[in-house]
Design an enzyme around this catalytic site. Structure first.
Site, mmCIF file in Angstrom:
data_model
loop_
_atom_site.group_PDB
_atom_site.id
_atom_site.type_symbol
_atom_site.label_atom_id
_atom_site.label_comp_id
_atom_site.label_asym_id
_atom_site.label_seq_id
_atom_site.Cartn_x
_atom_site.Cartn_y
_atom_site.Cartn_z
ATOM 1 C CB SER A 7 -0.895 0.013 1.237
ATOM 2 O OG SER A 7 -1.484 1.288 1.360
ATOM 3 C CG HIS A 32 -3.884 -1.563 -1.628
ATOM 4 N ND1 HIS A 32 -4.958 -2.334 -1.991
ATOM 5 C CD2 HIS A 32 -4.325 -0.763 -0.619
ATOM 6 C CE1 HIS A 32 -5.996 -2.037 -1.237
ATOM 7 N NE2 HIS A 32 -5.644 -1.068 -0.387
ATOM 8 C CG ASP A 34 -5.235 2.382 0.717
ATOM 9 O OD1 ASP A 34 -6.188 1.592 0.579
ATOM 10 O OD2 ASP A 34 -4.148 2.063 1.248
ATOM 11 C CG MET A 36 -8.502 7.185 2.280
ATOM 12 S SD MET A 36 -7.577 7.331 3.809
ATOM 13 C CE MET A 36 -6.752 5.736 3.827
ATOM 14 C CG HIS A 65 -9.294 0.027 -0.707
ATOM 15 N ND1 HIS A 65 -8.719 -0.129 0.549
ATOM 16 C CD2 HIS A 65 -10.632 -0.059 -0.524
ATOM 17 C CE1 HIS A 65 -9.672 -0.291 1.441
ATOM 18 N NE2 HIS A 65 -10.840 -0.245 0.829
ATOM 19 C CG MET A 67 -11.312 3.036 1.751
ATOM 20 S SD MET A 67 -9.854 3.047 2.791
ATOM 21 C CE MET A 67 -8.612 3.280 1.537
ATOM 22 C CG MET A 136 -11.602 -2.844 4.850
ATOM 23 S SD MET A 136 -10.045 -2.378 4.078
ATOM 24 C CE MET A 136 -9.214 -1.476 5.379
ATOM 25 C CG ASP A 174 -6.137 -2.736 3.074
ATOM 26 O OD1 ASP A 174 -5.066 -2.415 3.625
ATOM 27 O OD2 ASP A 174 -6.810 -1.954 2.375
HETATM 28 C C1 DX5 Z 1 -6.421 1.654 5.440
HETATM 29 C C2 DX5 Z 1 -5.894 1.302 4.081
HETATM 30 C C3 DX5 Z 1 -4.750 0.364 4.073
HETATM 31 C C4 DX5 Z 1 -3.510 0.811 4.785
HETATM 32 C C5 DX5 Z 1 -2.783 -0.392 5.290
HETATM 33 O O1 DX5 Z 1 -7.603 2.366 5.290
HETATM 34 O O2 DX5 Z 1 -6.926 0.719 3.294
HETATM 35 O O3 DX5 Z 1 -4.418 -0.049 2.745
HETATM 36 O O4 DX5 Z 1 -2.665 1.563 3.984
HETATM 37 O O5 DX5 Z 1 -1.672 0.029 6.001
HETATM 38 P P1 DX5 Z 1 -0.960 -0.860 7.107
HETATM 39 O O6 DX5 Z 1 -0.448 -2.083 6.437
HETATM 40 O O7 DX5 Z 1 0.093 0.043 7.617
HETATM 41 O O8 DX5 Z 1 -2.027 -1.185 8.141
HETATM 42 ZN ZN ZN Z 2 -6.577 -0.257 1.270
#
Ligand code: DX5
Ligand code: ZN
Length: 219
Positions: A7, A32, A34, A36, A65, A67, A136, A174
Site C-alpha cells: 500500500s 495498492h 488507497d 479516501m 481501493h 474508500m 478490511m 488490508d
Molecule cells: C487503510 C488502508 C490500508 C492501509 C494499510 O484504510 O486501506 O491499505 O494503507 O496500512 P498498514 O499495512 O500500515 O495497516
Molecule cells: Zn486499502
C-alpha cells in the site's frame, strides 16, 4: 498464488517512484492505491493525478481501493487513469452489482470491500459477480493500525462460502498485517495481501523480499 500488494499510503511521497522501484526489486506483484474522500472515512489521501503519474512508472497491477461515498461516480475516471482492479465498499455503493458490471464492461477486475463490523454474509449474493473480496482488518482510513483479531474468522467464513458455492475468487486482506500475523491470514485463506507499514517502514526491498519468500514457500 499469493499476491503481495504494497500500500503506497505508507510510502514517502517525496520519493514515491524510487520507493516503488525498491518494492518491485523485492518482488511485489501489485501496488495498492488507497483513495479516501474525508466522507466515507475520516481522512483524505490522493486521487486521479497521482494514479496517472504512477501508471507511467510501473507495469505492476494497480489495485485501487476506493474508500469514498458513491464510488460509482468515479469508476470510469480511475480506469482512465490506469487502474487494473477497482474495489468499492459494500457500505458506500448502493448500485453495487451495476458498478461491478460497469468495471467489467471496461475490461478491468472488480472487488467488493467490507469494513470490520460489516457481516461477511452480505457478500453472499455477490460471490459469483466480483473477482476479489476485501476483508478490511482495520477500520479503513489510516495506515499503521493494529490488526483486529475477530476479522480472522471473517476470512475463514468467506473462504468457506466460496468453496461451498464452488466459486473461485481472490480474498484480499488490508490493515495491520505484519511479520507476526502473516501466517494467521494465510492459513485463514487470504491470498492477496495488502501491507503498508510492513513494507515501506525500514528497508523496503528487504521487507518485500521477506514476504515474497514466505509467499513462494506457501504455494
Ligand atoms: C487503510 C488502508 C490500508 C492501509 C494499510 O484504510 O486501506 O491499505 O494503507 O496500512 P498498514 O499495512 O500500515 O495497516
Ligand atoms: Zn486499502
Amino acid at each position: 498464488m499469493i499476491i503481495l500488494s504494497p500500500s503506497i499510503l505508507a510510502a514517502d511521497f517525496a520519493s514515491l517512484g524510487e520507493q516503488m522501484a525498491r518494492a518491485e526489486a523485492g518482488g511485489c506483484d501489485y501496488f495498492h492505491f488507497d483513495v479516501m474522500d474525508g466522507m466515507f472515512v475520516p481522512n483524505i489521501s490522493f486521487g486521479l493525478p497521482v494514479l496517472s503519474s504512477i501508471r507511467k512508472i510501473t507495469k505492476k497491477v494497480l489495485d485501487v481501493h476506493l474508500m469514498i461515498e458513491a464510488p460509482e461516480r468515479y469508476v470510469d475516471r480511475f480506469i482512465d487513469a490506469g487502474a487494473d482492479i477497482i474495489t468499492v465498499h459494500q457500505e458506500a455503493c448502493v448500485p453495487l452489482a451495476k458498478t461491478i458490471e460497469r468495471i467489467h464492461s471496461r475490461g478491468k477486475r472488480a472487488g467488493i470491500a467490507i469494513k470490520p463490523h460489516t457481516d461477511v454474509e452480505v457478500l453472499g449474493k455477490y460471490l459469483g459477480l466480483a473477482d476479489m473480496f476485501l476483508i478490511m482488518t482495520v477500520e479503513p482510513g489510516f495506515g499503521g493500525q493494529e490488526y483486529i483479531d475477530f476479522c480472522t474468522g471473517k476470512i475463514m467464513k468467506l473462504k468457506k462460502m466460496l468453496s461451498d458455492s464452488k466459486i473461485v475468487a481472490d480474498i484480499q486482506v488490508d490493515g495491520g498485517i505484519t511479520r507476526q500475523n502473516i501466517g494467521t491470514v494465510l492459513s485463514a485463506g487470504a491470498n492477496v495481501i495488502v501491507m503498508g507499514s510492513s513494507i515501506f517502514g525500514g528497508n523496503i526491498e528487504e521487507n518485500a523480499k521477506h514476504f515474497s519468500d514466505i509467499f513462494a514457500e506457501y504455494e
